[in-house]
Design a protein around this motif. Structure first.
Motif, PDB file in Angstrom:
ATOM      1  N   LYS A 132      -4.695   2.118   5.874  1.00  0.00           N
ATOM      2  CA  LYS A 132      -6.082   2.247   5.432  1.00  0.00           C
ATOM      3  C   LYS A 132      -6.911   3.145   6.351  1.00  0.00           C
ATOM      4  O   LYS A 132      -7.513   4.115   5.895  1.00  0.00           O
ATOM      5  N   ASN A 152       0.807  -1.231   0.000  1.00  0.00           N
ATOM      6  CA  ASN A 152       0.000   0.000   0.000  1.00  0.00           C
ATOM      7  C   ASN A 152       0.838   1.277   0.000  1.00  0.00           C
ATOM      8  O   ASN A 152       0.348   2.332   0.408  1.00  0.00           O
ATOM      9  N   THR A 169      -6.505   1.153  -1.608  1.00  0.00           N
ATOM     10  CA  THR A 169      -6.013   0.311  -0.520  1.00  0.00           C
ATOM     11  C   THR A 169      -6.561  -1.105  -0.613  1.00  0.00           C
ATOM     12  O   THR A 169      -5.981  -2.038  -0.060  1.00  0.00           O
TER      13      THR A 169
END
Length: 725
Positions: free
Chosen positions: A623, A369, A652
């Protein structure tokens, strides 16, 4: 809407049968109490030591060891720390005995509020003594409690403290038989220095690294300085001190705290105890530089080491390893940039740097991510722009990073600041999880890479009134000797910083340092140190908001479980009755409402300072906590539309692995936690706007000034040029 209304509105609506909750909590406490009561009589009364020896509290202590010992005029016989522990065990006073020993260490840091010393007995064993009564008279005087003096404790009682340190609690100073003054000679300094060094070696072999460091640091207190009575002992003291510094470096290597290896090695070199010691210092620095990706410096140190110790197999092996790493990195870079082409005036409409690599690296190998927020279009007061590339990133945690990832963070990304939105306990648990995974898959955790090897950690504690940073790096983990050298090196480097005038070429540099350097401990010095370091700020963006969502009686159960070291059960209970119950959006709102001091610190003191960039915002997955801060930054400061914020948020989704989904299920989290739909972040922004009017208004309410937001916009937002398409 008034603050009172918002406060009332933000109060968690549990929507649960609280009577049922209390009954369930009581039942859980009763279960724990039942398990405790069901222990057998032997389990209750027999204590078993690690070496297999046992003590039965139902029987009187075995004092046969003292049958042939003479008692003093008051009837007390001598006893050692080992005899006190093995014969009387914990919390049983040894009536008729006295422990006599040298005061080998005195805690001066906390002496005024918590008086404690370490005492070394006739066998050389040390134990801690804590005094709980302030008035020492008429039994002794506090001024007499000095290192080297002899202290006598009557009817001693062995005790294990909450931090697992072992020794004695002196509830009443009447148990002190006296303190005998003794002149601290040069021979005693050598003796105490050697004793502490040897003690540190034993602790190092037992992998008790913190205790080993404490012993080495204490040894240096005795060994450093001038030996005026017996100058012939000076060289022995230097050799012992150099060995202590090298051993501190060895501990840091064992801890994999590579950025802390250089400092003690430099101190050992300054002593110049001999070619063997110097070779070890250069060798250990070379090892540390390899792990930090400083390959040029590593090669220089290792070549110096091999020159002092020709034919040393370990040094030769490390040089070969360095060459192999450099070769692999070069091949990786060639592959990474193989398809890259240079295109002039890339993104020139928004004033971005020219000649950017169109396909330059945008991700990391092991870190999930990780992505650049550059290019997101925004609008401020009718002026269209976009987030500048290579200034602002978001990411999951960096404890999964490979050694190549760390090198990439340094170059080409050039990351200077990481905002880690977790607390130390959560980070520590994740480190243990990663290491266990490596042990299961690879047989050991030697391949674990700690990103803090190249980033100095600064813990940030926030209250409802203020936020403060600790000055000591790595959560106060540096020894005094290490921090002193770090301060000296960084301030000197900043003072002697290479400067050039606008009209001069790169070869015409001015290298003369200014006549004065910043005063120790001043804000100027702190600023210089932080400016010359890569820094990770640890800012807890969850605890206060989590506690706002859980009932107090459940917190009581959680604390009991924690005290019983049932950490996983405690964690599951917290998650079940907070995040799993309310869902992602409600948790995001709770963060915004209850973590305002942290939000203010992030925006006011970090994001608004240009020298901190490039910056990465990160948490466990990148996230939830990261999503909240990035959404507030993009929407509240940069003028990014809610739709564009959501478009970034949903990226994400790709980072949520099957393993993470399984872990979420195990922790009791529903499917909404294993996804990143646009509706989650859009609902969060909508709630913020309903309560405050806009994300910008929320930030102002949290204490972020208009000046700080303007500085952030000027740093990260590139304006569209006139005539741009």
């Amino acid at each position: 809407m008034s603050k009172e209304d918002r406060s009332a509105e933000s109060e968690p609506q549990h929507g649960e049968d609280r009577t049922g909750d209390q009954a369930a909590a009581s039942e859980e406490l009763e279960t724990l109490a039942k398990k405790h009561s069901e222990r057998t009589e032997d389990e209750k009364n027999i204590f078993k030591f690690d070496d297999g020896d046992t003590v039965d509290y139902r029987l009187p202590p075995d004092t046969s060891f003292a049958d042939n010992l003479e008692a003093d005029a008051q009837g007390y016989k001598p006893i050692t720390w080992t005899q006190l522990k093995k014969k009387f065990c914990y919390e049983r006073p040894a009536h008729g005995f006295k422990l006599v020993g040298d005061i080998s260490c005195k805690d001066m840091t906390h002496w005024e509020r918590s008086k404690s010393v370490k005492v070394r007995d006739s066998e050389g064993v040390e134990g801690a003594i804590f005094f709980y009564e302030e008035d020492a008279s008429p039994y002794f005087e506090w001024e007499e409690v000095q290192v080297g003096n002899v202290i006598e404790v009557k009817s001693p009682r062995y005790h294990r403290f909450m931090d697992m340190q072992e020794g004695m609690r002196i509830e009443h100073n009447s148990s002190i038989g006296g303190v005998t003054k003794r002149r601290f000679t040069d021979e005693m300094r050598i003796d105490y220095g050697r004793q502490n060094k040897n003690s540190g070696n034993v602790l190092f072999q037992d992998k008790k690294y913190d205790n080993a460091l404490s012993s080495y640091d204490q040894a240096l207190n005795y060994l450093e300085g001038t030996f005026t009575e017996k100058p012939e002992l000076q060289q022995e003291a230097k050799s012992l001190a150099a060995a202590c510094f090298l051993n501190i470096a060895a501990v840091r290597i064992a801890e994999r705290k590579w950025n802390l290896v250089e400092m003690p090695c430099e101190r050992a070199l300054a002593i110049n105890a001999g070619s063997e010691s110097n070779a070890k210092a250069y060798f250990r620095m070379g090892q540390a530089f390899i792990e930090q990706g400083e390959h040029t410096a590593a090669g220089e140190k290792l070549r110096r080491a091999i020159a002092l110790a020709p034919g040393d197999a370990r040094i030769t092996q490390e040089l070969d390893r360095l060459q192999q790493i450099k070769s692999e990195l070069k091949q990786g870079q060639r592959a990474l940039f193989a398809s890259s082409k240079t295109r002039a005036n890339q993104n020139s409409d928004f004033g971005f740097r020219e000649n950017l690599l169109v396909e330059a690296p945008t991700s990391l190998d092991k870190v999930q991510n990780f992505r650049d927020l550059g290019g997101v279009v925004c609008s401020n007061n009718g002026v269209v722009g976009a987030i500048r590339p290579r200034l602002l990133y978001r990411s999951s945690n960096f404890f999964d990073a490979s050694r190549g990832d760390l090198a990439t963070l340094k170059d080409p990304f050039g990351i200077k600041t990481i905002l880690d939105l977790r607390n130390n306990r959560e980070s520590g648990a994740y480190i243990n999880m990663v290491k266990k995974r490596l042990e299961d898959t690879e047989g050991d955790a030697s391949s674990f890479v700690d990103f803090r090897d190249i980033f100095y950690q600064i813990d940030v504690s926030c209250s409802t009134n203020s936020a403060s940073r600790t000055v000591s790096k790595r959560a106060s983990a540096l020894l005094k000797s290490e921090w002193k050298l770090l301060r000296t090196k960084l301030v000197a480097a900043a003072s002697a910083k290479v400067m050039s005038s606008p009209s001069s070429s790169s070869s015409e540099m001015i290298e003369e340092p200014p006549q004065s350097s910043p005063k120790r401990g001043t804000q100027e010095e702190k600023a210089i140190i932080e400016k010359n370091c890569r820094v990770v700020y640890c800012v807890d963006l969850a605890t206060r908001s989590i506690f706002s969502l859980i009932a107090w009686w459940r917190l009581l159960v959680v604390f009991v479980l924690g005290a019983l070291l049932m950490i996983r059960a405690a964690s599951r209970m917290v998650i079940t009755h907070t995040a799993a119950r309310v869902g992602p959006t409600a948790l995001y709102v709770a963060m915004a409402e209850h973590q305002k001091p942290e939000v203010r610190f992030l925006f006011e003191e970090v994001l608004s300072v240009e020298s901190n960039y490039p910056i990465v915002v990160a948490c466990s997955l990148g996230k939830d906590r990261t999503g909240v801060i990035v959404a507030l930054l993009l929407s509240g400061v940069c003028g990014v539309s809610d739709e564009a914020v959501a478009a970034d948020y949903v990226k994400t989704e790709a980072a949520i692995t099957p393993e993470l989904k399984a872990l979420n299920v195990e922790l009791g989290l529903g499917p909404e936690w294993s996804a990143a739909p646009a509706s989650t972040i859009l609902d969060f922004l909508s709630t913020i706007k309903q309560r405050y009017g806009s994300a910008e208004a929320y930030l102002k309410d949290a204490g972020v000034t208009e000046e700080a937001m303007t500085r952030i916009r000027n740093i990260v937002v590139g304006k569209k040029r006139a005539g741009g398409k």
